[in-house]
Design a protein around this motif. Structure first.
Motif, mmCIF file in Angstrom:
data_model
loop_
_atom_site.group_PDB
_atom_site.id
_atom_site.type_symbol
_atom_site.label_atom_id
_atom_site.label_comp_id
_atom_site.label_asym_id
_atom_site.label_seq_id
_atom_site.Cartn_x
_atom_site.Cartn_y
_atom_site.Cartn_z
ATOM 1 N N TRP A 285 0.841 -1.195 0.000
ATOM 2 C CA TRP A 285 0.000 0.000 0.000
ATOM 3 C C TRP A 285 0.879 1.248 0.000
ATOM 4 O O TRP A 285 0.618 2.218 -0.718
ATOM 5 C CB TRP A 285 -0.947 0.006 1.203
ATOM 6 N N SER A 286 1.946 1.190 0.779
ATOM 7 C CA SER A 286 2.823 2.352 0.837
ATOM 8 C C SER A 286 3.492 2.568 -0.521
ATOM 9 O O SER A 286 3.655 3.702 -0.974
ATOM 10 C CB SER A 286 3.821 2.190 1.979
ATOM 11 N N LEU A 287 3.842 1.477 -1.207
ATOM 12 C CA LEU A 287 4.470 1.649 -2.521
ATOM 13 C C LEU A 287 3.465 2.146 -3.561
ATOM 14 O O LEU A 287 3.829 2.889 -4.481
ATOM 15 C CB LEU A 287 5.118 0.347 -2.977
ATOM 16 N N ALA A 288 2.192 1.741 -3.421
ATOM 17 C CA ALA A 288 1.175 2.249 -4.346
ATOM 18 C C ALA A 288 1.031 3.757 -4.153
ATOM 19 O O ALA A 288 0.878 4.508 -5.116
ATOM 20 C CB ALA A 288 -0.158 1.533 -4.119
ATOM 21 N N SER A 289 1.103 4.205 -2.895
ATOM 22 C CA SER A 289 1.082 5.650 -2.650
ATOM 23 C C SER A 289 2.329 6.302 -3.223
ATOM 24 O O SER A 289 2.264 7.403 -3.775
ATOM 25 C CB SER A 289 1.061 5.934 -1.151
ATOM 26 N N ALA A 290 3.462 5.611 -3.059
ATOM 27 C CA ALA A 290 4.710 6.172 -3.599
ATOM 28 C C ALA A 290 4.590 6.341 -5.112
ATOM 29 O O ALA A 290 5.036 7.346 -5.672
ATOM 30 C CB ALA A 290 5.893 5.270 -3.267
ATOM 31 N N MET B 223 8.172 16.316 7.587
ATOM 32 C CA MET B 223 9.360 15.617 8.076
ATOM 33 C C MET B 223 9.470 14.232 7.428
ATOM 34 O O MET B 223 10.530 13.832 6.950
ATOM 35 C CB MET B 223 9.305 15.513 9.605
ATOM 36 N N PHE B 224 8.378 13.495 7.391
ATOM 37 C CA PHE B 224 8.409 12.165 6.762
ATOM 38 C C PHE B 224 8.806 12.284 5.295
ATOM 39 O O PHE B 224 9.659 11.555 4.796
ATOM 40 C CB PHE B 224 7.029 11.489 6.863
ATOM 41 N N PHE B 225 8.159 13.216 4.600
ATOM 42 C CA PHE B 225 8.418 13.352 3.171
ATOM 43 C C PHE B 225 9.868 13.745 2.939
ATOM 44 O O PHE B 225 10.561 13.180 2.096
ATOM 45 C CB PHE B 225 7.493 14.421 2.586
ATOM 46 N N SER B 226 10.327 14.706 3.723
ATOM 47 C CA SER B 226 11.671 15.203 3.517
ATOM 48 C C SER B 226 12.705 14.115 3.770
ATOM 49 O O SER B 226 13.700 14.019 3.050
ATOM 50 C CB SER B 226 11.899 16.385 4.453
ATOM 51 N N LEU B 227 12.477 13.289 4.771
ATOM 52 C CA LEU B 227 13.436 12.219 5.067
ATOM 53 C C LEU B 227 13.168 10.969 4.214
ATOM 54 O O LEU B 227 13.793 9.941 4.421
ATOM 55 C CB LEU B 227 13.381 11.847 6.551
ATOM 56 N N SER B 228 12.238 11.051 3.277
ATOM 57 C CA SER B 228 11.886 9.902 2.417
ATOM 58 C C SER B 228 11.400 8.705 3.234
ATOM 59 O O SER B 228 11.761 7.566 2.956
ATOM 60 C CB SER B 228 13.068 9.461 1.551
ATOM 61 N N LEU B 229 10.587 8.970 4.247
ATOM 62 C CA LEU B 229 10.073 7.868 5.068
ATOM 63 C C LEU B 229 8.622 7.566 4.700
ATOM 64 O O LEU B 229 7.934 8.418 4.149
ATOM 65 C CB LEU B 229 10.140 8.253 6.550
ATOM 66 N N GLY B 230 8.194 6.350 5.016
ATOM 67 C CA GLY B 230 6.788 5.989 4.810
ATOM 68 C C GLY B 230 6.458 5.629 3.373
ATOM 69 O O GLY B 230 5.299 5.384 3.049
ATOM 70 N N LEU B 231 7.462 5.594 2.498
ATOM 71 C CA LEU B 231 7.179 5.254 1.106
ATOM 72 C C LEU B 231 8.069 4.107 0.612
ATOM 73 O O LEU B 231 8.201 3.893 -0.592
ATOM 74 C CB LEU B 231 7.346 6.484 0.208
ATOM 75 N N GLY B 232 8.678 3.390 1.526
ATOM 76 C CA GLY B 232 9.427 2.188 1.133
ATOM 77 C C GLY B 232 10.827 2.447 0.625
ATOM 78 O O GLY B 232 11.610 1.523 0.409
ATOM 79 N N VAL C 200 11.097 5.532 -7.383
ATOM 80 C CA VAL C 200 10.829 4.447 -8.327
ATOM 81 C C VAL C 200 11.542 3.165 -7.892
ATOM 82 O O VAL C 200 11.005 2.062 -8.010
ATOM 83 C CB VAL C 200 11.256 4.859 -9.758
ATOM 84 N N GLU C 201 12.758 3.320 -7.350
ATOM 85 C CA GLU C 201 13.514 2.130 -6.941
ATOM 86 C C GLU C 201 12.781 1.354 -5.843
ATOM 87 O O GLU C 201 12.848 0.124 -5.800
ATOM 88 C CB GLU C 201 14.929 2.527 -6.470
ATOM 89 N N GLY C 202 12.074 2.067 -4.971
ATOM 90 C CA GLY C 202 11.309 1.376 -3.927
ATOM 91 C C GLY C 202 10.382 0.348 -4.539
ATOM 92 O O GLY C 202 10.345 -0.824 -4.114
ATOM 93 N N MET C 203 9.614 0.758 -5.553
ATOM 94 C CA MET C 203 8.664 -0.143 -6.196
ATOM 95 C C MET C 203 9.387 -1.166 -7.068
ATOM 96 O O MET C 203 9.103 -2.354 -7.022
ATOM 97 C CB MET C 203 7.682 0.681 -7.042
ATOM 98 N N ALA C 204 10.366 -0.704 -7.868
ATOM 99 C CA ALA C 204 11.041 -1.618 -8.798
ATOM 100 C C ALA C 204 11.710 -2.754 -8.022
ATOM 101 O O ALA C 204 11.548 -3.938 -8.362
ATOM 102 C CB ALA C 204 12.064 -0.852 -9.627
ATOM 103 N N SER C 205 12.430 -2.422 -6.964
ATOM 104 C CA SER C 205 13.150 -3.474 -6.240
ATOM 105 C C SER C 205 12.150 -4.416 -5.559
ATOM 106 O O SER C 205 12.394 -5.624 -5.461
ATOM 107 C CB SER C 205 14.098 -2.867 -5.214
ATOM 108 N N ALA C 206 11.012 -3.882 -5.124
ATOM 109 C CA ALA C 206 10.017 -4.744 -4.481
ATOM 110 C C ALA C 206 9.425 -5.732 -5.486
ATOM 111 O O ALA C 206 9.183 -6.902 -5.160
ATOM 112 C CB ALA C 206 8.922 -3.902 -3.861
ATOM 113 N N LEU C 207 9.213 -5.269 -6.721
ATOM 114 C CA LEU C 207 8.670 -6.171 -7.753
ATOM 115 C C LEU C 207 9.689 -7.251 -8.106
ATOM 116 O O LEU C 207 9.343 -8.418 -8.318
ATOM 117 C CB LEU C 207 8.299 -5.372 -9.009
ATOM 118 N N ILE C 208 10.960 -6.843 -8.166
ATOM 119 C CA ILE C 208 12.012 -7.826 -8.485
ATOM 120 C C ILE C 208 12.047 -8.888 -7.376
ATOM 121 O O ILE C 208 12.070 -10.088 -7.642
ATOM 122 C CB ILE C 208 13.386 -7.127 -8.620
ATOM 123 N N ASP C 209 12.011 -8.435 -6.122
ATOM 124 C CA ASP C 209 12.054 -9.371 -4.994
ATOM 125 C C ASP C 209 10.855 -10.320 -5.002
ATOM 126 O O ASP C 209 10.981 -11.507 -4.750
ATOM 127 C CB ASP C 209 12.010 -8.600 -3.661
#
Ligand code: PHE
Length: 515
Positions: free
Chosen positions: A99-104, A232-241, A335-344
């Motif tokens: 779900w977090s990656l779909a938001s990402a 803060m979450f967005f800036s630190l790239s948190l919550g999106l995998g 993009v890498e968050g989603m791409a690497s998750a699909l590869i895994d």
């Protein structure tokens, strides 16, 4: 599986060549449009000093602890976000991850549209964009100049940014590392040039004082806290995998506490410098960025730069080049968050995984670039693309990151057990996490995040005049403000359910090669 196969697969999954490569990549992810554009405009919107305090608290109470969790998920499992959560907290965890990656993915769509706009401004800055009398920068797409269709121009820029993003991801960590070694140092250099310029303008210091003078009015408003926490979450790239994906390319022995402190301080340091540079300029030229977030970078700052006494073109080019490279290293990580998750998960090749992200991604980015004018009075954002962007951003940005933060803390805190994560982290760190960390993850962070989320949800749903955006004047499009959050929820939940229900093809084992 034979040993050599195992090794080939591991190498295929990727590993950072050095710790420096990882720090550059993770800080390149963190430093982006959020630091330059969103921070300054949020800080201004919420009244300078009133924003600063919740934001500062958020760094220590939420940012650093959640980053330790997200890095540890990666190093403990060698997997990207959904599978890391699945290994540590079961099937529910995997669903939260997807779900977090779909938001990402949703956020990537408009993030890249904004970058396309920055690229157009960069190209324009070489030309006549910042020359006296040129109106183009201040109404760039309302009146397409010189016969070039605004749609073709903007779509071309969005396509270019997507192409650059995919090229940087082409060989995973190898190409990302090459890119960040050049872009991240350049980003710092350009920002330092801008701050020197801002502070040496007569009166520049007043802007800085406005930003940093504590202001307790409005501190009781839950929206300021939500704004500061989401920022803060967005800036630190948190919550999106993202941070878990990047950390999954580190060895198991990486020091997650040290890395979190380093990346957080680099990011927030950059953000304050950017805030100072921008506020100095705003005050000198008496500019008011009160409109939407985007107007700050594309209307207000260019006006400031155009009023510089000298080197207007040079600074214009500098600023938009800075936006483009800072945003690009962040888009890559999204993009890498989603791409690497699909590869895994699916055991597919990197090319296929990238194609899977690119097709919906580019369609979405183009949707946010639609120039049809739907608001005759140009209240709201005027054109269809930007209105959609504003509405999606309200829900995706302000709700999904904090919701994921809440759920991941609950899963790690109660299902895995925060103490297990802490033990694993403490085996490889100089700064040992105290037992109190467990309570932060189990209770304190979840309570704070739930309070802010429910508080603002209540406000959003009971707002006078209807749901967010319903006060815009958009004849024929009055249904959009209610439709957008519903569509976003359906899209992300269905995508997450579909991906979580697929069988996992175990392919690449976790044997990264370098520290
Ligand atoms: N941190 C980036 C910025 O400040 C945005 C981002 C968020 C990138 C989440 C990746 C993941 O612009």
């Amino acid at each position: 599986m034979a040993d050599t196969d195992t090794q080939n697969l591991a190498v295929e999954r990727g590993a950072w060549k050095s710790k420096l490569g990882f720090i550059l990549a993770a800080s390149g992810s963190a430093i982006g449009l959020g630091n330059i554009v969103f921070f300054a405009s949020n800080a201004y919107q919420y009244g300078g000093g009133a924003f600063y305090l919740p934001y500062f608290i958020a760094l220590f109470v939420l940012g650093i602890p959640v980053m330790i969790v997200e890095f540890s998920l990666g190093t403990m499992t060698g997997r990207s976000f959904p599978l890391a959560l699945q290994k540590l907290a079961g099937k529910k965890g995997e669903f939260v991850g997807w779900w977090s990656l779909a938001s990402a993915l949703t956020i990537t769509m408009y993030y890249i549209t904004i970058l396309g706009w920055a690229l157009s401004m960069l190209v324009g800055a070489f030309g006549s964009l910042l020359e006296p009398g040129a109106s183009a920068p201040f109404a760039p797409f309302a009146e397409p100049s010189e016969g070039v269709s605004a749609i073709a121009w903007f779509f071309g820029a969005v396509g270019t940014i997507w192409t650059l993003t995919i090229l940087l991801l082409w060989r995973g960590t190898e190409t990302i590392e090459k890119g960040v070694r050049v872009f991240v140092p350049l980003m710092w250099l350009f920002m330092i040039a801008l701050i020197v310029r801002g502070l040496t303008l007569p009166g520049g210091v007043d802007g800085v004082l406005y930003l940093f003078t504590p202001n307790m009015d409005g501190i009781a408003d839950v929206r300021i806290w939500q704004g500061a926490f989401a920022q803060m979450f967005f800036s630190l790239s948190l919550g999106l995998g993202t941070m878990t994906a990047y950390a999954s390319y580190l060895p198991k022995t990486a020091d997650n506490v040290n890395n979190s402190l380093l990346v957080s301080f680099l990011n927030c340091g950059f953000e304050y410098i950017a805030g100072v540079a921008i506020f100095a300029m705003l005050f000198v030229y008496a500019l008011n960025p009160a409109g939407s977030t985007l107007s700050l970078s594309f209307f207000v700052i260019p006006q400031g730069i155009a009023s510089f006494p000298i080197w207007v073109k040079g600074f214009g080019v500098f600023f938009f080049f800075l936006l483009v490279i800072a945003g690009l290293t962040s888009a890559v990580s999204l993009v890498e968050g989603m791409a690497s998750a699909l590869i895994d998960k699916l055991g597919i090749s990197r090319t296929r995984a990238l194609a899977f992200v690119l097709v919906p991604g580019i369609a979405g980015s183009l949707m946010f670039a639609l120039p049809t004018v739907i608001d005759p009075n140009l209240s709201g954002n005027g054109v269809l693309g930007l209105t959609l962007l504003d509405l999606v951003d309200n829900w995706a940005f302000r709700y999904s990151l904090l919701t994921v933060g809440l759920l991941e803390c609950l899963l790690i805190g109660w299902v895995l057990g925060a103490d297990k994560l802490r033990y694993a982290v403490n085996q490889h760190t100089k700064f040992k996490l105290p037992a109190f960390f467990d309570w932060m993850i189990k209770v304190i962070i979840p309570v704070i995040l739930s309070a802010v989320l429910f508080g603002t949800l209540w406000q959003d749903l009971t707002r006078e005049g209807g749901i967010y955006g319903s006060t815009y004047d958009m004849p024929g499009y009055g249904w959009l403000p209610a439709f957008i959050p519903a569509a976003w929820l359906v899209f992300t939940l269905v995508l997450a359910a579909v991906l979580a229900s697929r069988p996992t093809v175990e392919s690449a084992p976790h044997t990264p090669v370098a520290e």
